[in-house]
Design a protein around this motif. Sequence first.
Motif, PDB file in Angstrom:
ATOM      1  N   HIS A  46       0.848  -1.192   0.000  1.00 42.81           N
ATOM      2  CA  HIS A  46       0.000   0.000   0.000  1.00 42.81           C
ATOM      3  C   HIS A  46       0.885   1.244   0.000  1.00 42.81           C
ATOM      4  O   HIS A  46       2.092   1.151   0.184  1.00 42.81           O
ATOM      5  CB  HIS A  46      -0.938  -0.001   1.213  1.00 42.81           C
ATOM      6  N   LEU A  47       0.260   2.391  -0.183  1.00 41.34           N
ATOM      7  CA  LEU A  47       0.992   3.653  -0.135  1.00 41.34           C
ATOM      8  C   LEU A  47       1.426   3.922   1.301  1.00 41.34           C
ATOM      9  O   LEU A  47       0.672   3.654   2.241  1.00 41.34           O
ATOM     10  CB  LEU A  47       0.117   4.809  -0.622  1.00 41.34           C
ATOM     11  N   LYS A  48       2.621   4.442   1.448  1.00 44.34           N
ATOM     12  CA  LYS A  48       3.152   4.730   2.778  1.00 44.34           C
ATOM     13  C   LYS A  48       2.211   5.689   3.514  1.00 44.34           C
ATOM     14  O   LYS A  48       1.802   6.707   2.973  1.00 44.34           O
ATOM     15  CB  LYS A  48       4.537   5.354   2.664  1.00 44.34           C
ATOM     16  N   GLY A  49       1.876   5.329   4.747  1.00 45.65           N
ATOM     17  CA  GLY A  49       1.026   6.164   5.580  1.00 45.65           C
ATOM     18  C   GLY A  49      -0.465   5.977   5.372  1.00 45.65           C
ATOM     19  O   GLY A  49      -1.268   6.594   6.066  1.00 45.65           O
ATOM     20  N   ALA A  50      -0.853   5.124   4.426  1.00 42.69           N
ATOM     21  CA  ALA A  50      -2.279   4.924   4.146  1.00 42.69           C
ATOM     22  C   ALA A  50      -2.974   4.199   5.289  1.00 42.69           C
ATOM     23  O   ALA A  50      -2.386   3.332   5.943  1.00 42.69           O
ATOM     24  CB  ALA A  50      -2.464   4.136   2.854  1.00 42.69           C
ATOM     25  N   LEU A  51      -4.221   4.563   5.514  1.00 45.87           N
ATOM     26  CA  LEU A  51      -5.091   3.858   6.447  1.00 45.87           C
ATOM     27  C   LEU A  51      -5.945   2.896   5.642  1.00 45.87           C
ATOM     28  O   LEU A  51      -6.415   3.237   4.553  1.00 45.87           O
ATOM     29  CB  LEU A  51      -6.002   4.836   7.179  1.00 45.87           C
ATOM     30  N   ASN A  52      -6.169   1.702   6.173  1.00 46.45           N
ATOM     31  CA  ASN A  52      -6.995   0.732   5.474  1.00 46.45           C
ATOM     32  C   ASN A  52      -8.412   0.764   6.043  1.00 46.45           C
ATOM     33  O   ASN A  52      -8.647   0.368   7.177  1.00 46.45           O
ATOM     34  CB  ASN A  52      -6.393  -0.666   5.619  1.00 46.45           C
ATOM     35  N   ILE A  53      -9.326   1.296   5.242  1.00 46.84           N
ATOM     36  CA  ILE A  53     -10.752   1.284   5.585  1.00 46.84           C
ATOM     37  C   ILE A  53     -11.471   0.687   4.374  1.00 46.84           C
ATOM     38  O   ILE A  53     -11.756   1.393   3.412  1.00 46.84           O
ATOM     39  CB  ILE A  53     -11.293   2.700   5.889  1.00 46.84           C
ATOM     40  N   PRO A  54     -11.701  -0.637   4.382  1.00 45.52           N
ATOM     41  CA  PRO A  54     -12.354  -1.262   3.225  1.00 45.52           C
ATOM     42  C   PRO A  54     -13.670  -0.562   2.875  1.00 45.52           C
ATOM     43  O   PRO A  54     -14.408  -0.115   3.754  1.00 45.52           O
ATOM     44  CB  PRO A  54     -12.589  -2.699   3.707  1.00 45.52           C
ATOM     45  N   TYR A  55     -13.934  -0.480   1.590  1.00 45.73           N
ATOM     46  CA  TYR A  55     -15.086   0.284   1.090  1.00 45.73           C
ATOM     47  C   TYR A  55     -16.410  -0.212   1.658  1.00 45.73           C
ATOM     48  O   TYR A  55     -17.366   0.550   1.767  1.00 45.73           O
ATOM     49  CB  TYR A  55     -15.122   0.265  -0.441  1.00 45.73           C
ATOM     50  N   ASP A  56     -16.465  -1.477   2.050  1.00 43.65           N
ATOM     51  CA  ASP A  56     -17.710  -2.028   2.584  1.00 43.65           C
ATOM     52  C   ASP A  56     -17.753  -2.005   4.117  1.00 43.65           C
ATOM     53  O   ASP A  56     -18.605  -2.631   4.733  1.00 43.65           O
ATOM     54  CB  ASP A  56     -17.939  -3.449   2.058  1.00 43.65           C
ATOM     55  N   GLN A  57     -16.823  -1.254   4.729  1.00 45.75           N
ATOM     56  CA  GLN A  57     -16.747  -1.167   6.185  1.00 45.75           C
ATOM     57  C   GLN A  57     -16.973   0.257   6.697  1.00 45.75           C
ATOM     58  O   GLN A  57     -16.537   0.601   7.797  1.00 45.75           O
ATOM     59  CB  GLN A  57     -15.375  -1.657   6.666  1.00 45.75           C
ATOM     60  N   ILE A  58     -17.638   1.098   5.913  1.00 45.07           N
ATOM     61  CA  ILE A  58     -17.844   2.494   6.302  1.00 45.07           C
ATOM     62  C   ILE A  58     -18.588   2.585   7.631  1.00 45.07           C
ATOM     63  O   ILE A  58     -18.168   3.316   8.528  1.00 45.07           O
ATOM     64  CB  ILE A  58     -18.575   3.278   5.190  1.00 45.07           C
ATOM     65  N   ALA A  59     -19.668   1.846   7.777  1.00 44.25           N
ATOM     66  CA  ALA A  59     -20.443   1.904   9.023  1.00 44.25           C
ATOM     67  C   ALA A  59     -19.609   1.415  10.200  1.00 44.25           C
ATOM     68  O   ALA A  59     -19.595   2.036  11.268  1.00 44.25           O
ATOM     69  CB  ALA A  59     -21.725   1.091   8.890  1.00 44.25           C
TER      70      ALA A  59
END
Length: 116
Positions: A46-59
């Motif tokens: 992934h890009l350095k410093g990126a946070l992983n928030i999967p698109y189907d996990q918004i709630a």
Amino acid sequence: MSILFSSISYADIKVVSAKDLLINQMSAKPHTIIDVRTPEEFANGHLKGALNIPYDQIAAQSFLLAKLKDKTLVVYCRSGRRANIFERALLEQGFKLLHLEGDMLGWQGQGLPVVK
């Protein structure tokens, strides 16, 4: 050279090039980068410093997202489809969004670094 990996349908979401993102990340006020791919994809690079928030996990991630509401978020996935879904949902909530031009395929296609 034209890169046509993704199509953003919302005019309110501006596209940021990899070069401009890299310059921004070196500034005093770097954007927050959000990778909306699966945790497995994120772990593979992934890009350095990126946070992983999967698109189907918004709630499920609403508490974290609430903390990011005042920041500009740069969103990407592998090719653009999932990022577009994520961006639509957050745009409706008033988030400031940018879309990484070319997403991960474009980033890697330019030979830019990823972290694991």
